[in-house]
Write an enzyme that holds these catalytic residues in place. Structure first.
Site, PDB file in Angstrom:
ATOM      1  N   CYS A 110       0.821  -1.223   0.000  1.00  0.00           N
ATOM      2  CA  CYS A 110       0.000   0.000   0.000  1.00  0.00           C
ATOM      3  C   CYS A 110       0.852   1.270   0.000  1.00  0.00           C
ATOM      4  CB  CYS A 110      -0.926  -0.015   1.205  1.00  0.00           C
ATOM      5  SG  CYS A 110      -2.006  -1.455   1.181  1.00  0.00           S
ATOM      6  N   HIS A 256      -3.926   6.873   2.812  1.00  0.00           N
ATOM      7  CA  HIS A 256      -4.191   5.566   2.201  1.00  0.00           C
ATOM      8  C   HIS A 256      -5.528   5.012   2.707  1.00  0.00           C
ATOM      9  CE1 HIS A 256      -4.007   1.496   0.952  1.00  0.00           C
ATOM     10  NE2 HIS A 256      -3.850   1.029   2.190  1.00  0.00           N
ATOM     11  N   ASN A 286      -9.974  -0.806  -0.402  1.00  0.00           N
ATOM     12  CA  ASN A 286      -8.511  -0.675  -0.333  1.00  0.00           C
ATOM     13  C   ASN A 286      -7.908  -1.187  -1.644  1.00  0.00           C
ATOM     14  OD1 ASN A 286      -5.794  -0.856   0.171  1.00  0.00           O
ATOM     15  ND2 ASN A 286      -5.989  -1.924   2.132  1.00  0.00           N
TER      16      ASN A 286
HETATM   17  O1  UT7 Z   1      -3.741  -1.671   3.691  1.00  0.00           O
HETATM   18  C1  UT7 Z   1      -3.009  -1.608   4.873  1.00  0.00           C
HETATM   19  C2  UT7 Z   1      -3.130  -2.783   5.710  1.00  0.00           C
HETATM   20  N1  UT7 Z   1      -4.444  -3.107   6.176  1.00  0.00           N
HETATM   21  C3  UT7 Z   1      -4.909  -2.593   7.307  1.00  0.00           C
HETATM   22  O2  UT7 Z   1      -4.335  -1.691   7.844  1.00  0.00           O
HETATM   23  C4  UT7 Z   1      -6.154  -3.219   7.912  1.00  0.00           C
HETATM   24  C5  UT7 Z   1      -6.184  -2.938   9.387  1.00  0.00           C
HETATM   25  N2  UT7 Z   1      -7.246  -3.600  10.103  1.00  0.00           N
HETATM   26  C6  UT7 Z   1      -8.564  -3.318   9.961  1.00  0.00           C
HETATM   27  O3  UT7 Z   1      -8.937  -2.509   9.130  1.00  0.00           O
HETATM   28  C7  UT7 Z   1      -9.542  -3.973  10.892  1.00  0.00           C
HETATM   29  O4  UT7 Z   1      -8.855  -4.662  11.912  1.00  0.00           O
HETATM   30  C8  UT7 Z   1     -10.513  -4.956  10.183  1.00  0.00           C
HETATM   31  C9  UT7 Z   1     -11.503  -4.212   9.310  1.00  0.00           C
HETATM   32  C10 UT7 Z   1      -9.725  -5.951   9.353  1.00  0.00           C
HETATM   33  C11 UT7 Z   1     -11.330  -5.727  11.231  1.00  0.00           C
HETATM   34  O5  UT7 Z   1     -12.036  -4.830  12.080  1.00  0.00           O
HETATM   35  P1  UT7 Z   1     -11.958  -4.986  13.664  1.00  0.00           P
HETATM   36  O6  UT7 Z   1     -12.810  -3.944  14.234  1.00  0.00           O
HETATM   37  O7  UT7 Z   1     -10.498  -4.980  14.048  1.00  0.00           O
HETATM   38  O8  UT7 Z   1     -12.637  -6.391  13.886  1.00  0.00           O
HETATM   39  P2  UT7 Z   1     -11.988  -7.741  14.464  1.00  0.00           P
HETATM   40  O9  UT7 Z   1     -11.059  -8.361  13.479  1.00  0.00           O
HETATM   41  O10 UT7 Z   1     -11.479  -7.514  15.853  1.00  0.00           O
HETATM   42  O11 UT7 Z   1     -13.276  -8.652  14.561  1.00  0.00           O
HETATM   43  C12 UT7 Z   1     -14.372  -8.306  15.444  1.00  0.00           C
HETATM   44  C13 UT7 Z   1     -15.458  -9.347  15.251  1.00  0.00           C
HETATM   45  C14 UT7 Z   1     -14.948 -10.787  15.299  1.00  0.00           C
HETATM   46  O12 UT7 Z   1     -15.918 -11.578  15.935  1.00  0.00           O
HETATM   47  P3  UT7 Z   1     -15.743 -11.999  17.487  1.00  0.00           P
HETATM   48  O13 UT7 Z   1     -14.438 -12.751  17.537  1.00  0.00           O
HETATM   49  O14 UT7 Z   1     -15.687 -10.692  18.235  1.00  0.00           O
HETATM   50  O15 UT7 Z   1     -16.943 -12.811  17.740  1.00  0.00           O
HETATM   51  C15 UT7 Z   1     -14.862 -11.169  13.833  1.00  0.00           C
HETATM   52  O16 UT7 Z   1     -15.018 -12.568  13.642  1.00  0.00           O
HETATM   53  O17 UT7 Z   1     -16.064  -9.185  13.965  1.00  0.00           O
HETATM   54  C16 UT7 Z   1     -16.058 -10.448  13.271  1.00  0.00           C
HETATM   55  N3  UT7 Z   1     -15.940 -10.179  11.831  1.00  0.00           N
HETATM   56  C17 UT7 Z   1     -17.003 -10.001  11.055  1.00  0.00           C
HETATM   57  N4  UT7 Z   1     -18.317 -10.011  11.302  1.00  0.00           N
HETATM   58  C18 UT7 Z   1     -19.139  -9.770  10.265  1.00  0.00           C
HETATM   59  C19 UT7 Z   1     -14.801 -10.044  11.114  1.00  0.00           C
HETATM   60  N5  UT7 Z   1     -15.119  -9.774   9.836  1.00  0.00           N
HETATM   61  C20 UT7 Z   1     -16.470  -9.742   9.770  1.00  0.00           C
HETATM   62  C21 UT7 Z   1     -17.388  -9.495   8.730  1.00  0.00           C
HETATM   63  N6  UT7 Z   1     -18.703  -9.529   9.027  1.00  0.00           N
HETATM   64  N7  UT7 Z   1     -16.997  -9.237   7.468  1.00  0.00           N
END
Ligand code: UT7
Length: 332
Positions: A110, A256, A286
């Site tokens: 990125c 970004h 992204n």
């Molecule tokens: O391009 C540069 C590099 N990329 C980044 O910088 C990405 C950085 N990270 C992020 O943008 C975020 O961490 C994400 C968007 C990937 C995830 O968001 P989050 O708020 O950190 O969620 P999480 O991974 O902590 O997941 C929270 C919950 C989980 O369920 P439990 O374990 O709390 O029951 C996930 O399983 O949300 C669940 N979950 C979803 N639920 C519905 C994860 N993806 C989904 C989804 N739909 N698509």
């Protein structure tokens, strides 16, 4: 010799995947994706369409917008190259009738556009190149498991061309200073393990590689989120200090587009006023190295960015790698 970014062309594949489309094949909701990421839809390459194809489409559009412009170097920033070997840039150059010019790839995920801009400025400043087409092209959707709800909603495909060319008057030079950084200690936070020498070495010389187990993106979202905010805010602070500027001197922040919440956290960290951080993540997701030039072009087309604006570009991604630079928006 001085270098300036004078033109940006963009190309988005026509196929659009909405959050509603994703809901038909995985356990997710439009509400979760929009609230947690800010993304409502993304563009995806058509069946059979690759990174080189998107790059060729962007270069063809560029040639129509800037007829007669003789490019002498093609730098391609991509983290979804068509092959491990060779680089994709020479193929793109040859297919648009530029066979013979210098062409090579940059793999900085990125941050690819920022590393590419720094490279292009260096080539022009050193007198090695006169007109560099910095192409960004990504079909990273092929590297994401289509059934993985934690990564599939995030990424979209896109290509862009930024023209970085020699200008006579130092006042026309519009890029810099730059701040670039990397930290390979964080490589495991975002990686596609299969495809390179590491997977072959682990399998053993002459043994078949288990491509299936590592051919898709593996990502640790939460720690990556924190790294993104920390690295980009530190880079922006350093850049502002190095250039003797303050947040008030910046007309627009081109952050970004990985996650709308990352951009918001960055604004809070740096006290960036509401409305100064540009955004188009809702419609494109992204797009890795294409993210910054796409956002620049979109905000210029929308009139949010106008000629003479001082912009701060900042990016973070796999590697880990990050970067920032100042740009005076002065298209021709
Ligand atoms: O391009 C540069 C590099 N990329 C980044 O910088 C990405 C950085 N990270 C992020 O943008 C975020 O961490 C994400 C968007 C990937 C995830 O968001 P989050 O708020 O950190 O969620 P999480 O991974 O902590 O997941 C929270 C919950 C989980 O369920 P439990 O374990 O709390 O029951 C996930 O399983 O949300 C669940 N979950 C979803 N639920 C519905 C994860 N993806 C989904 C989804 N739909 N698509």
């Amino acid at each position: 010799m001085y270098a300036a970014l004078t033109h940006i062309t963009t190309h988005l594949p026509s196929r659009v995947e909405t959050n509603a489309d994703l809901c038909t094949r995985m356990d997710t909701t439009d509400e979760w994706i929009v609230t947690r990421t800010g993304i409502a839809q993304r563009h995806l390459a058509a069946p059979g369409e690759s990174t080189a194809d998107l790059a060729v489409a962007a270069m063809t559009a560029f040639a129509a917008e800037r007829p007669g412009t003789r490019v002498d170097t093609l730098v391609l920033a991509t983290t979804s190259p068509d092959r491990t070997c060779p680089a994709t840039a020479p193929e793109v150059a040859a297919r648009v009738g530029l066979g013979g010019i210098a062409g090579y790839d940059i793999t900085s995920a990125c941050s690819g556009d920022l590393y590419g801009l720094a490279t292009a400025v260096g080539l022009v400043d050193a007198g090695i190149a006169r007109r560099v087409a910095l192409v960004t092209s990504e079909t990273f959707s092929y590297f994401v498991d289509p059934a993985d709800r934690t990564t599939a909603p995030l990424f979209g495909d896109a290509a862009t061309v930024s023209l970085v060319e020699r200008v006579r008057d130092p006042d026309d030079a519009n890029l810099g200073p730059f701040d670039l950084g990397s930290d390979g200690a964080g490589l495991g936070l975002l990686e596609v393990p299969a495809g390179g020498a590491r997977a072959r070495a682990l399998a053993g010389r002459g043994r078949p590689v288990a491509w299936e187990s590592g051919s898709y993106l593996q990502m640790a979202g939460r720690p990556l989120f924190l790294e993104a905010v920390a690295r980009m805010s530190a880079s922006c602070r350093k850049l502002l200090a190095d250039s003797g500027s303050s947040i008030d001197d910046i007309d627009g922040f081109v952050v970004h587009q990985a996650n709308a919440r990352i951009a918001r956290a960055l604004c809070e960290e740096l006290d960036i006023p509401d409305g100064k951080a540009l955004s188009n993540i809702r419609t494109v997701g992204n797009t890795l190295s294409s993210s910054i030039p796409l956002l620049l072009a979109d905000s210029a087309a929308a009139g949010t960015t106008t000629p003479g604006d001082t912009l701060l570009l900042t990016a973070f991604g796999a590697g880990l790698s990050w970067g920032s630079c100042l740009l005076t928006w002065n298209p021709r």
